[in-house]
Design an enzyme around this catalytic site. Structure first.
Site, mmCIF file in Angstrom:
data_model
loop_
_atom_site.group_PDB
_atom_site.id
_atom_site.type_symbol
_atom_site.label_atom_id
_atom_site.label_comp_id
_atom_site.label_asym_id
_atom_site.label_seq_id
_atom_site.Cartn_x
_atom_site.Cartn_y
_atom_site.Cartn_z
ATOM 1 N N LYS A 155 0.297 10.670 109.966
ATOM 2 C CA LYS A 155 -0.589 11.820 110.061
ATOM 3 C C LYS A 155 -1.158 12.124 108.674
ATOM 4 O O LYS A 155 -0.413 12.158 107.682
ATOM 5 C CB LYS A 155 0.164 13.049 110.577
ATOM 6 C CG LYS A 155 0.689 12.916 111.996
ATOM 7 C CD LYS A 155 -0.422 12.993 113.025
ATOM 8 C CE LYS A 155 0.144 13.061 114.441
ATOM 9 N NZ LYS A 155 -0.913 13.179 115.465
ATOM 10 N N LYS A 254 -4.381 9.584 126.600
ATOM 11 C CA LYS A 254 -3.185 10.338 126.951
ATOM 12 C C LYS A 254 -3.379 10.996 128.312
ATOM 13 O O LYS A 254 -4.308 11.798 128.473
ATOM 14 C CB LYS A 254 -2.911 11.416 125.904
ATOM 15 C CG LYS A 254 -2.596 10.889 124.516
ATOM 16 C CD LYS A 254 -2.466 12.039 123.532
ATOM 17 C CE LYS A 254 -2.159 11.524 122.143
ATOM 18 N NZ LYS A 254 -2.217 12.613 121.131
#
Length: 360
Positions: A155, A254
């Site tokens: 991240k 997702k």
């Protein structure tokens, strides 16, 4: 959302808080636990499970939005109707997962086979949050590599991107690496992202906010490293627009973000037909939501490691436990989602529970 084809006797909605092993931070989210709504749908003697878990800072909807929509869908289903197609995406994911679980039990077939999955052995990757740096980052990455994860994704945010990514690449020169900005960069802050092009990354995920299509396309056209779309793809229409653009994308599909496993399967097929690599990730689901996402990860078009690690990756105690072997999670060859929910754990972490209909 089609009628399930069988009567729904009752729906139970539980509000649950599962402690995380450690705080989770990304460019948009900071979590100490997972606040979830767990759905149990009963038809006769069969029970189907689903999960709804909006992520603050990432998801558009809130827990209260989802609770209201789940109640509405539950009333529709127990009255002999269908779920609500206008409900938030993660609500449609929860309802669709529970109905698929039920259908799989009734038809004696695993959900992953039911949606066209081909390979139950799913390679998985891991994510490193925004906090570790320096020696801590090296230690975390080395431990993940030793555990067998097939990809590591870092991240990143402006100012916490180039040096950390370069350190990770120097630490693990042969590892499949990627970065994820969660839409945290603005156009005048993207110099760090452009420098990443020489680090042999698998992809740069969601550099700009979700509705920055033109900017994202311009960056994708300029870079050798593929750009991965995540938040930018909320539904089939978004996916179709990206496919029509003809750029060298990667898609992160997702099911909790696009509205369920069936929609995820349609997007995957569309992308695969266009030659776009696809992979699936989770939204810090418990083992219930992970089971549904894992079914999606078995689809033929899924060509990259999924971000669906074992239960121990994020939870001390999970509602249903998943274990990884040599970097692989395996979709169960049992009916439905193939899971057994630990009812003692579910009761222990339940905050509220309500039932619509009769049968619990």
């Amino acid at each position: 959302m089609a009628h399930p084809g069988f009567p729904i006797d009752a729906v139970e909605i539980r509000e649950v808080r599962l402690p995380l092993r450690r705080p989770y931070r990304s460019g948009t989210s900071s979590l100490d636990d997972r606040h979830l709504l767990v759905l149990a749908v009963r038809s006769g003697d069969s029970l189907g499970w689903g999960e709804c878990g909006p992520v603050p800072g990432y998801s558009v909807e809130t827990i209260e939005d989802c609770r209201t929509a789940l109640r509405d869908s539950a009333r529709r289903l127990t009255a002999g109707g269908t779920g609500d197609e206008t409900a938030p995406a993660c609500v449609r994911f929860a309802v669709g997962s529970a109905l698929a679980d039920l259908r799989g039990h009734r038809d004696d077939v695993p959900c992953w086979r039911m949606i066209g999955g081909t390979d139950p052995a799913v390679a998985v990757g891991a994510v490193i949050g925004i906090d570790p740096d320096g020696d801590d980052l090296v230690a975390v990455a080395a431990a993940l590599a030793a555990e067998g994860y097939r990809r590591i994704k870092l991240k990143v945010t402006p100012g916490r991107c180039w040096e950390r990514t370069r350190l990770l690449r120097n630490t693990l020169p042969d590892m499949d690496l990627a970065v994820d900005a969660n839409g945290s960069f603005l156009p005048d802050e993207d110099a760090e992202l452009r420098r990443l092009d020489g680090l042999d990354l698998r992809f740069i995920e969601q550099p700009y906010p979700a509705r920055s299509g033109r900017l994202t396309a311009e960056l994708a056209a300029d870079l050798e490293t593929p750009v991965c779309l995540d938040e930018s793809i909320a539904d089939l229409r978004d996916a179709a627009v990206a496919v029509d653009g003809g750029l060298r994308w990667v898609f992160n599909v997702k099911p909790g973000r696009v509205g369920g496993i069936e929609t995820a399967a349609l997007i995957t097929a569309m992308a695969a037909a266009a030659g776009i690599p696809v992979w699936t990730g989770g939204m810090l689901e418990s083992g219930i939501g992970k089971a549904a996402a894992l079914a999606v990860a078995t689809l033929r078009g899924m060509t990259m490691a999924a971000e669906l690690g074992p239960s121990s990756r994020h939870f001390e105690t999970d509602l249903t436990t998943w274990r990884m072997e040599n970097g692989i999670l395996r979709a169960p060859d049992r009916p439905g989602l193939g899971i057994e929910v630990d009812m003692e754990v579910l009761h222990r972490f339940t905050i509220t529970a309500e039932t619509i209909g009769e049968g619990f």
